[in-house]
Every structure is written in C-alpha cells, then in structure tokens.
Design an enzyme around this catalytic site. Structure first.
Site, mmCIF file in Angstrom:
data_model
loop_
_atom_site.group_PDB
_atom_site.id
_atom_site.type_symbol
_atom_site.label_atom_id
_atom_site.label_comp_id
_atom_site.label_asym_id
_atom_site.label_seq_id
_atom_site.Cartn_x
_atom_site.Cartn_y
_atom_site.Cartn_z
ATOM 1 N N GLU A 1 14.837 -15.100 0.388
ATOM 2 C CA GLU A 1 15.218 -16.375 1.287
ATOM 3 C C GLU A 1 14.287 -17.393 1.295
ATOM 4 O OE1 GLU A 1 15.774 -14.738 5.358
ATOM 5 O OE2 GLU A 1 17.015 -13.056 4.685
ATOM 6 N N ASP B 1 0.885 -1.176 0.040
ATOM 7 C CA ASP B 1 0.077 -0.122 0.098
ATOM 8 C C ASP B 1 0.943 1.078 -0.012
ATOM 9 O OD1 ASP B 1 -2.895 0.959 0.479
ATOM 10 O OD2 ASP B 1 -1.869 1.736 1.980
HETATM 11 C C1 NOJ Z 1 -4.330 2.771 -0.975
HETATM 12 C C2 NOJ Z 1 -5.549 1.949 -0.551
HETATM 13 O O1 NOJ Z 1 -5.785 1.166 -1.632
HETATM 14 C C3 NOJ Z 1 -6.772 2.790 -0.026
HETATM 15 O O2 NOJ Z 1 -7.977 1.954 0.004
HETATM 16 C C4 NOJ Z 1 -6.332 3.540 1.388
HETATM 17 O O3 NOJ Z 1 -7.338 4.355 1.884
HETATM 18 C C5 NOJ Z 1 -5.163 4.149 1.181
HETATM 19 N N1 NOJ Z 1 -4.210 3.511 0.444
HETATM 20 C C6 NOJ Z 1 -4.683 4.502 2.519
HETATM 21 O O4 NOJ Z 1 -3.961 3.195 3.019
#
Ligand code: NOJ
Length: 583
Positions: free
Chosen positions: A298, A236
């Site tokens: 690994e 993310d």
């Molecule tokens: C991207 C994620 O896909 C989204 O759903 C989220 O709100 C933001 N990052 C923050 O983590």
C-alpha cells in the site's frame, strides 16, 4: 505459478538528484527494485556510536556517523532494535514496539536519523521482533494480571503443567538460549500457576500467532513505522511464529546453535530438524507474511521485508520469498559454509538456483550480531556451533593473521556475487571476535542460561573504534564503553585505515565502488575452468573473479587487475586471496 525472472526485475534507472540540490553522484544510482542488488549495512545501535558519552551507543551517535557509511558506499542500513526494552536480550525483548528506549534517544532522534540517511541516499530498515515480546510489555503484564482462560492470556502461550500438581512443563521443548522453554507463574495467592512458553529467554514470552488479536496489533506496528518513512523490516525469528497444534514433545536430532541453526557438516540432519521441529518453519507462517506484504504494498517506494529464517535447505528458505511474501531472506547457508572451493561453489549454485526459482534475489552474508565475526570464524580449527561464541577456553582458537586474510578474501568473493549483500558493522575494519572479555562484563543471556558453558555473542558486539587516539577510540566522547574494547583496536580504528592503501576499509570501499560500476549485483555467475578444486573462478559481467581458498599460489589469467584482497607480487595469487580482473 507465473513467477517473473530476476532479470525482468532489474532495469536500472537513476533516482532524482538528492534533496540537498547537489548533482547526483554514483552513489545515487539505484536500481528500481533497489533491494535486489543492495548492500545493506547492519548497525547494532548499542555498539555503533555513542553521542552522549554514557558508554551505550545511541541514535544521535548513528546520525553523526552516517557520512562515513555514505563514503563506504552502502545502499541501506538495517538497525537492530532500539525500542523500549529492559535489554535482557540486547533489545530483542521489546516492551513498546512504537517507541525508542531512552538509552538510545527519542522518536525525534529516529526521525532525524532517517531524514539524514535519506538525504545521503541511504535507506533505513528497522528490526521487527514478532515472535515474542518482553515480559515487561504491557500486553504480557496484562496477561499475568488476568485470570487463566482470559482473553489477555490468549495473546501468549499459557498452558497447564503436566504431573499431578502441574509441576512439570507442558512439553519437553528447550529454549534456544539453553534450559527449559517454559516458566511457571506464581499466582497472587502464592500458589504455583500456569506455565508460559519462551523459545528464547524467560523474559521473552512467545505470542500466540493463531490469535487474530495478535495479528491486528502487528499490522498496526508495521503501519506505525511505514508511516514514519521506514524503508522496510528485518523480521526476527521469521521461522518461529507458528507452533504445531497440540505443542507435541520434540527432541532435536543434534544439539543446535542458538538460533535454531546448527552446523552444516550434517546437512541431512539439519534439514530433518527444520522440517520436523514443531516450533520452526510451520507452514502457517506464510499466511502472516502474505498479509504483511499487502500492507507494505500500500506504501510507495518499495518497502521491504527481510526474513531471519534459520531454515534448511535453501529451497525451503526460498518459500519465505515467494512473489507474494517477503523480498529477501538471509542466506545463513552461505554464512555457515566453510572456506573452501567445492563447498563455496556448491552453496553459490544452490543459492542462485533456489532463489531464482521463485523470482527472488539471493542474499549473501558473512557476519552479524549473532555469530562469531568472520575474521575469526574462518580460521577456527575446531567445530563451533552457531551462537555458542568463542572464549579463552574454546578449542581451536583462530590465528588472527590467517583469519583476517581469509575474511578479506571471503568478502571480496561475496561482493562480486549477484544479488544483495549484508555487511555487519566493523567488518569493514577487519575487526576480529573479542575472545577475552571479562566474565563480569558479559551480557548475553546465553552465557547466563548455560552457566558460562556457552560464551554467547558478546564477542561480536564490542563497540566500534572510530579514532585511534580518542577515548573509547572515538566510540563516544568519554572512555565509557558497555563492553571493554581491546587495546589493539586503536590500530584498527577507522581513522587509522582511512586513505591507507591496502587497509581493510579501503578494500571494502574499492569493492563496493567497483561492484556498483560494473553492476555486479545485477549480474550472473558464469563458472570458469582452468584451476583446481580450491580455486573459485567465475565471470560476472565485465569482471572475472579468482578466489584462492587453498594454500598453493597460482598464476592469474590475463586481464587488468581491478582489485586484490592482498598486495600481490607480480601476477601470483597466494592462498587465502581473491582477485578481480577486467574480463
Ligand atoms: C534473533 C536475533 O538476531 C537474536 O539476536 C535474538 O537473540 C533472537 N532472535 C531472539 O529475538
């Protein structure tokens, strides 16, 4: 640098017969570097399937429905977060990276899910959220309890405010969900204290990734899931973890979408933003991924890292997938490309050029849990910034018939491209964005942080319909559903489409089967001439693809028809329709 070409990576072997002792099926045939060609299906656990009937999807629900995904013909699932979380951002606010939230089940449920998926030949990718934790995470709670300047506070980004009494935020950054990116603390004695940075919601404080302690913790998180057998991580905000030294003020050149992406109608401006924002795409992030890659390597079995990096242009995204970094990066440029011949040809060329330059496969994606579903988005008639969502007052709302037809044509085009494709749950049913959700049911922080000015992402997160005649359309055993399902979703339920020729579900199954049989994921795009601008026309190995993005029908070239996204009258391909022919 000596970068191996994509072709050198794509030898095909057959995997062992499944552990069930059954003969290997077509589905079991996977390339050695499976991720180069994989079709990866995104599961949004809140909305996929609910085993306990509380209206919220759960891991046991997913396990019970995995056979349907095996039948669909996908290679892997990516699970959006199911970790312990107060759910202020639907689980992207993690309070324990190594446990399952009780609303989704237990670690034992995760193990069962993963075991069942592996038995079916489906790999499992989990979501890693390293840019920020939940404010409920014990690390942040410890930082709040510790004094200014303490080691605990140094895990996050705390600063003094500006102004005589520190009453102004440390800089002018805005949260991508709207509003200020800083929140001020109140000290135990009631006096105002330091500010902390949150690029997203107030409840999502950003880590300080310059701190080696943070790096060590996340290495541990990676190992926790790798030891359990996870096949990889979707990372993310993989473009946001390092901030420019001194946290300088910054005003974006355009109003952005919620993930830091924006409209591609002004590519120069977006590229400038990606290059200059002091919180996106800082060079220091790459050191982190090189470190993680060593950890993954690994482990046996080709575990992967896939970057969610809203960066522009594609040649810049490719930096995330250099040979010693991640394996894949989402191709948001493709997702954001308007439906049209010249734009699609350009983005396909740019993608293949950019990713092959570093020896990585291109990925392709049309929908996910952050964007308007493509069955609606492709028919919008007014600009709509990514993350803003659509609702009753949105300008240029889509015609649902046009939207679905375009979506089917767009998917048929995407699944013929070489590389790896991502599908978002429900697109195989042709689900549209839900536009008329009651305000009271909305949960996306975007909606609250903009006082309803932006609808946000709830419309693409409505629980799936599985059975047309069951309560909650088979989402769960009761009528409960955390977001209300539209009445017309009964006709879109999986059981209403299963085995029905021409249904969207059968179109996806056919495309995935043919893609596998013709090894399209391993192929290449050879552009073919013969048609005007609106027609996307190419050969990939043994298949010729003709996608008519325009309104004028055309006559198809000679060749056996393998697939059409709409039924054809003779060999006339109408607008918004794609055909695959045997080359
Ligand atoms: C991207 C994620 O896909 C989204 O759903 C989220 O709100 C933001 N990052 C923050 O983590």
């Amino acid at each position: 640098m000596n970068t191996p070409s994509a072709r050198e990576h794509t030898a095909v072997r057959e995997v062992e017969p499944s552990m069930t002792g059954e003969a290997p099926t077509e589905h079991d045939r996977t390339p050695a570097e499976w991720w180069r060609t994989a079709v990866i299906y995104q599961i949004y656990p809140r909305s996929f399937a609910d085993a306990n009937g509380d209206g919220m999807g759960d891991l046991a629900g997913i396990t019970g429905r995995l056979p349907a995904l095996h039948d669909l013909g996908i290679d892997a699932i990516w699970l959006s977060p199911f970790y312990t979380s107060p759910q202020h951002d639907a689980g992207y606010d993690v309070a324990d990276y190594c446990d399952v939230d009780p609303i989704f089940g237990t670690l034992a449920d995760f193990d069962t899910l993963q075991h069942t998926a592996h038995e079916l030949g489906i790999r499992v990718i989990v979501d890693l959220v390293p840019n920020h934790s939940s404010s409920a995470h014990p690390w942040f709670q410890a930082a709040l309890a510790a004094p200014e300047g303490s080691a605990e506070r140094a895990h996050y980004i705390f600063r003094e405010g500006k102004g005589q009494h520190g009453e102004f935020p440390p800089n002018n950054w805005e949260s991508v969900f709207g509003g200020n990116a800083w929140t001020r603390l109140t000290n135990p004695d009631g006096t105002p204290g330091q500010w902390y940075l949150h690029l997203f919601d107030t409840t999502q404080p950003d880590f300080d990734w310059d701190n080696p302690w943070v790096r060590a913790q996340f290495r541990g998180v990676l190992r926790f899931w790798l030891d359990r057998g996870a096949d990889g991580f979707r990372v993310d905000v993989a473009h946001g973890m390092i901030k420019a030294a001194g946290l300088p003020d910054y005003t974006p050149p355009v109003e952005g979408g919620s993930m830091g992406g924006a409209t591609v109608t002004e590519p120069g401006i977006i590229a400038e933003w990606a290059e200059t924002a002091p919180y996106w795409a800082q060079g220091g992030v790459h050191e982190i991924y090189r470190d993680w890659r060593l950890v993954l390597d690994e482990y046996p079995g080709e575990r992967i890292l896939a970057a969610e990096a809203w960066v522009d242009p594609l040649s810049h995204v490719a930096e995330w997938v250099r040979p010693d970094e991640m394996h894949q990066a989402f191709n948001f440029a493709y997702l954001e490309t308007p439906w049209g011949g010249p734009t699609l040809r350009r983005v396909i060329d740019d993608s293949l050029t950019a990713f092959s330059a570093v020896g990585a496969p291109s990925t392709w994606v049309l929908s996910n849990h952050d964007v308007v579903r493509h069955a609606s988005r492709l028919a919008l008639t007014a600009e709509n910034l990514q993350g803003h969502g659509i609702g009753p007052k949105t300008a240029g709302l889509p015609d649902t018939v046009v939207g679905l037809q375009r979506a089917r044509a767009a998917t048929a085009l995407m699944l013929a491209l070489p590389g790896s494709s991502y599908l978002y749950q429900g697109e195989e049913l042709g689900l549209p964005e839900v536009i008329d959700l009651p305000d009271a049911s909305r949960e996306d922080p975007t909606w609250f942080r903009t006082n309803g000015e932006r609808y946000g992402r709830d419309g693409c997160r409505v629980p799936l319909p599985w059975e047309s005649a069951a309560p909650s359309y088979g989402f769960g055993p009761t009528s409960a559903s955390w977001l209300p399902q539209p009445a017309e979703w009964g006709t879109l339920a999986r059981d209403a489409q299963e085995g029905v020729p021409g249904s969207t579900l059968e179109l996806y199954k056919l495309a995935l089967r043919l893609r596998r049989e013709h090894a399209l994921g391993l192929g290449a795009v050879d552009w073919l001439a013969g048609f005007g601008d609106p027609i996307v026309h190419f050969r990939n190995g043994g298949v010729v693809v003709v996608a008519n993005t325009g309104t004028e029908p055309i006559e198809l070239p000679a060749g056996e028809l393998l697939l059409t996204s709409e039924p054809l009258a003779g060999r006339t391909l109408p607008g918004d329709t794609t055909a695959w022919l045997r080359a």
